[in-house]
Motif scaffolding. Structure first.
Motif, PDB file in Angstrom:
ATOM      1  N   CYS A 102       0.874  -0.973  -0.151  1.00 21.41           N
ATOM      2  CA  CYS A 102      -0.192   0.379   0.040  1.00 21.41           C
ATOM      3  C   CYS A 102       0.639   1.223   0.762  1.00 21.41           C
ATOM      4  N   CYS A 105      -0.554   3.862   3.943  1.00 21.51           N
ATOM      5  CA  CYS A 105       0.452   3.476   4.460  1.00 21.51           C
ATOM      6  C   CYS A 105       1.363   2.737   4.611  1.00 21.51           C
ATOM      7  N   CYS A 115      -6.411  -1.718   0.372  1.00 23.17           N
ATOM      8  CA  CYS A 115      -5.741  -2.193   1.166  1.00 23.17           C
ATOM      9  C   CYS A 115      -6.794  -2.448   1.933  1.00 23.17           C
ATOM     10  N   MET A 117      -5.881  -2.140   5.246  1.00 20.56           N
ATOM     11  CA  MET A 117      -5.642  -1.683   6.383  1.00 20.56           C
ATOM     12  C   MET A 117      -6.039   0.199   6.437  1.00 20.56           C
ATOM     13  N   CYS A 118      -6.245   0.588   5.245  1.00 21.44           N
ATOM     14  CA  CYS A 118      -6.692   1.937   5.505  1.00 21.44           C
ATOM     15  C   CYS A 118      -7.498   1.799   4.411  1.00 21.44           C
ATOM     16  N   SER A 120      -7.001   2.183   1.162  1.00 16.76           N
ATOM     17  CA  SER A 120      -6.469   2.991  -0.233  1.00 16.76           C
ATOM     18  C   SER A 120      -6.522   2.167  -1.162  1.00 16.76           C
TER      19      SER A 120
HETATM   20 ZN   LIG Z   1      -3.217   1.295   3.299  1.00 16.91          ZN
END
Ligand SMILES: [Zn+2]
Length: 131
Positions: A102, A105, A115, A117-118, A120
């Motif tokens: 990513c 992040c 992603c 996690m975020c 994106s």
């Molecule tokens: Zn990310």
């Protein structure tokens, strides 16, 4: 480029000879000495088959092994596969391992469009390690 040719030549082949089972019943030809991509097998089986054929490929050849994400933390397994290919005299060997980063992040794992996690979609995908 080679992959493109596999489609075009199959189209031409079909228009001339029609559809022949196990020869032209797919959308594309399998190029070089490769085991067809739709066959599921272990990396060792693939190396066993392709290593017997490398001598016939007068224009050179490459053997790929495509692995799923689980192997990226298993360096011993990777090393074992590479050593096996070397023992079998594979002249040019590559392992494809999914490795996505990513760019927002920095998270790294196997994920395709987003992603985890975020969320994106600004990600970089790496699929091949050659050596
Ligand atoms: Zn990310």
């Amino acid at each position: 480029m080679a992959e493109n040719l596999c489609y075009t030549s199959m189209k031409k082949f079909k228009s001339k000879y029609g559809e022949i089972q196990n020869v032209s019943d797919r959308e594309y030809f399998t190029n070089s000495i490769h085991v067809p991509v739709w066959k599921e097998m272990s990396p060792f089986e693939k190396i066993d088959i392709e290593s017997q054929l490398t001598g016939y490929s007068s224009a050179g050849c490459i053997t790929y092994v495509e692995l799923d994400g689980g192997v990226q933390n298993n360096l011993e397994a990777l090393e074992e596969i590479v050593n096996y290919a070397m023992d079998k005299d594979i002249p040019y060997f590559a392992i494809n391992v999914p490795n996505d980063t990513c760019l927002e992040c920095g998270y790294t794992d196997e994920f395709n469009d987003k992603c985890p996690m975020c969320d994106s979609e600004n990600i970089q995908q790496l699929r091949r390690v050659t050596g």
